[in-house]
Design a protein around this motif. Structure first.
Motif, mmCIF file in Angstrom:
data_model
loop_
_atom_site.group_PDB
_atom_site.id
_atom_site.type_symbol
_atom_site.label_atom_id
_atom_site.label_comp_id
_atom_site.label_asym_id
_atom_site.label_seq_id
_atom_site.Cartn_x
_atom_site.Cartn_y
_atom_site.Cartn_z
ATOM 1 N N UNK A 94 -29.826 6.938 39.704
ATOM 2 C CA UNK A 94 -30.255 5.554 39.923
ATOM 3 C C UNK A 94 -31.570 5.261 39.207
ATOM 4 N N UNK A 95 -32.505 6.204 39.251
ATOM 5 C CA UNK A 95 -33.787 6.014 38.577
ATOM 6 C C UNK A 95 -33.585 5.944 37.067
ATOM 7 N N UNK A 96 -32.739 6.801 36.530
ATOM 8 C CA UNK A 96 -32.498 6.812 35.084
ATOM 9 C C UNK A 96 -31.824 5.512 34.638
ATOM 10 N N UNK A 97 -30.862 5.036 35.439
ATOM 11 C CA UNK A 97 -30.219 3.755 35.111
ATOM 12 C C UNK A 97 -31.245 2.623 35.147
ATOM 13 N N UNK A 98 -32.057 2.602 36.188
ATOM 14 C CA UNK A 98 -33.066 1.540 36.317
ATOM 15 C C UNK A 98 -34.039 1.547 35.140
ATOM 16 N N UNK A 99 -34.544 2.729 34.792
ATOM 17 C CA UNK A 99 -35.605 2.798 33.795
ATOM 18 C C UNK A 99 -35.111 2.620 32.368
ATOM 19 N N UNK A 100 -33.805 2.727 32.156
ATOM 20 C CA UNK A 100 -33.244 2.449 30.831
ATOM 21 C C UNK A 100 -32.491 1.124 30.784
ATOM 22 N N UNK A 101 -32.194 0.586 31.950
ATOM 23 C CA UNK A 101 -31.437 -0.654 32.021
ATOM 24 C C UNK A 101 -32.257 -1.826 32.513
ATOM 25 N N UNK A 102 -32.519 -1.868 33.826
ATOM 26 C CA UNK A 102 -33.165 -3.036 34.413
ATOM 27 C C UNK A 102 -34.575 -3.269 33.868
ATOM 28 N N UNK A 103 -35.287 -2.207 33.486
ATOM 29 C CA UNK A 103 -36.640 -2.414 32.947
ATOM 30 C C UNK A 103 -36.602 -3.132 31.605
ATOM 31 N N UNK A 104 -35.466 -3.131 30.939
ATOM 32 C CA UNK A 104 -35.293 -3.923 29.727
ATOM 33 C C UNK A 104 -34.645 -5.275 30.019
ATOM 34 N N UNK A 105 -33.776 -5.301 31.018
ATOM 35 C CA UNK A 105 -33.084 -6.542 31.354
ATOM 36 C C UNK A 105 -34.035 -7.557 31.977
ATOM 37 N N UNK A 106 -34.930 -7.126 32.863
ATOM 38 C CA UNK A 106 -35.815 -8.069 33.561
ATOM 39 C C UNK A 106 -36.684 -8.874 32.586
ATOM 40 N N UNK A 107 -37.358 -8.254 31.592
ATOM 41 C CA UNK A 107 -38.113 -9.058 30.624
ATOM 42 C C UNK A 107 -37.211 -9.963 29.788
ATOM 43 N N UNK A 108 -35.996 -9.485 29.464
ATOM 44 C CA UNK A 108 -35.070 -10.307 28.681
ATOM 45 C C UNK A 108 -34.651 -11.540 29.471
ATOM 46 N N UNK A 109 -34.383 -11.353 30.746
ATOM 47 C CA UNK A 109 -33.995 -12.487 31.601
ATOM 48 C C UNK A 109 -35.143 -13.489 31.706
ATOM 49 N N UNK A 110 -36.358 -12.963 31.860
ATOM 50 C CA UNK A 110 -37.529 -13.838 31.944
ATOM 51 C C UNK A 110 -37.731 -14.599 30.643
#
Length: 265
Positions: A94-110
């Motif tokens: 879960x941590x690996x998915x978050x740190x390679x996925x959502x940490x890039x998706x959140x700025x893109x969404x913003x």
């Protein structure tokens, strides 16, 4: 390829890392206005002596919390996300998915929400055959996509389907870079042993691999120099040919189109 760099402003996430700092350095070298969002809000100690670092605006923020950077992002010409984490054994999936996925998706969404029309994502070529990177195994759950591959795929899918494809009324552009192993000089601290010359091992390997007729799945693992990735990222963030569409830049293209001779570095 035409671009107008005057007054262009780039916001970079992951600018303290190996690849992100190379992108920030390349953008500053080109005279762009560069903002790096970091948890500390300052250049890390190992970069403070680098001349380019003083030409960067360092902002305090958390990639997963757009409220910490949304106002600074307004008016940026492009957002570059270069956030990731290698799948070390002590980390959960879960941590690996978050740190390679959502940490890039959140700025893109913003970025989409505040009106930024250009996104660059540093992804990766992820061969399916490599355990821990392409696939994993869980007791009781069998074989599954590894967290690293799943996170990178999440970031790429968001750039393609949501940032570019999610709003027909806006003409947004996104580029996903897909490097293989990245060589160069990694700075890991201060002192005489702080500079790790990854190129010393990966450079010769890259030369051998480029000379061989390798299958595509193997060729995508040819090492690429970090400067190639930086040049491609800045080009994708500023050049007119990358505007208003989605594209991927393969490892082969990073090597052939954005490369320099090792001897010229």
């Amino acid at each position: 390829m035409a671009s107008s760099n005057a007054a262009k402003r780039l916001m970079i996430f992951g600018g303290t890392g190996f690849v992100g700092s190379a992108i920030a350095r390349e953008a500053a070298r080109r005279g762009l206005l560069v903002q790096c969002v970091t948890r500390g809000g300052d250049a890390p100690a190992h970069l403070r002596s680098e001349p380019w670092a003083s030409r960067v605006t360092w902002l305090r923020g958390d990639a997963l919390d757009p409220g910490t950077y949304a106002e600074h992002m307004r008016g940026a010409d492009a957002v570059i996300t270069s956030v990731g984490r290698l799948p070390f054994p002590h980390l959960t999936r879960d941590v690996i998915v978050r740190d390679n996925g959502e940490t890039n998706v959140a700025p893109a969404r913003c970025a989409a929400e505040v009106g930024v029309d250009r996104l660059v994502v540093i992804g990766a070529s992820v061969p399916k055959m490599i355990p821990g990177v392409g696939w994993g195994f869980a007791p009781g759950g069998g074989i599954h996509d590894a967290g690293y591959a799943a996170g990178k795929a999440m970031a790429e899918a968001h750039a393609r389907d949501e940032f570019v494809g999610g709003d027909a009324a806006r003409r947004r552009g996104a580029a996903v870079l897909k490097p293989g192993p990245i060589s160069g000089t990694r700075i890991v601290g201060s002192g005489p042993l702080a500079r790790v010359p990854l190129w010393a091992a990966l450079g010769p390997l890259a030369s051998v691999m480029r000379a061989l007729p390798l299958p595509d799945a193997v060729a995508q693992m040819t090492p690429v120099h970090v400067d190639n990735v930086a040049r491609a990222a800045v080009a994708a963030a500023t050049e007119d040919s990358f505007a208003g569409a989605y594209c991927t830049i393969s490892n082969a293209e990073l090597i052939e189109r954005f490369g320099l001779d090792e001897s010229s570095r």
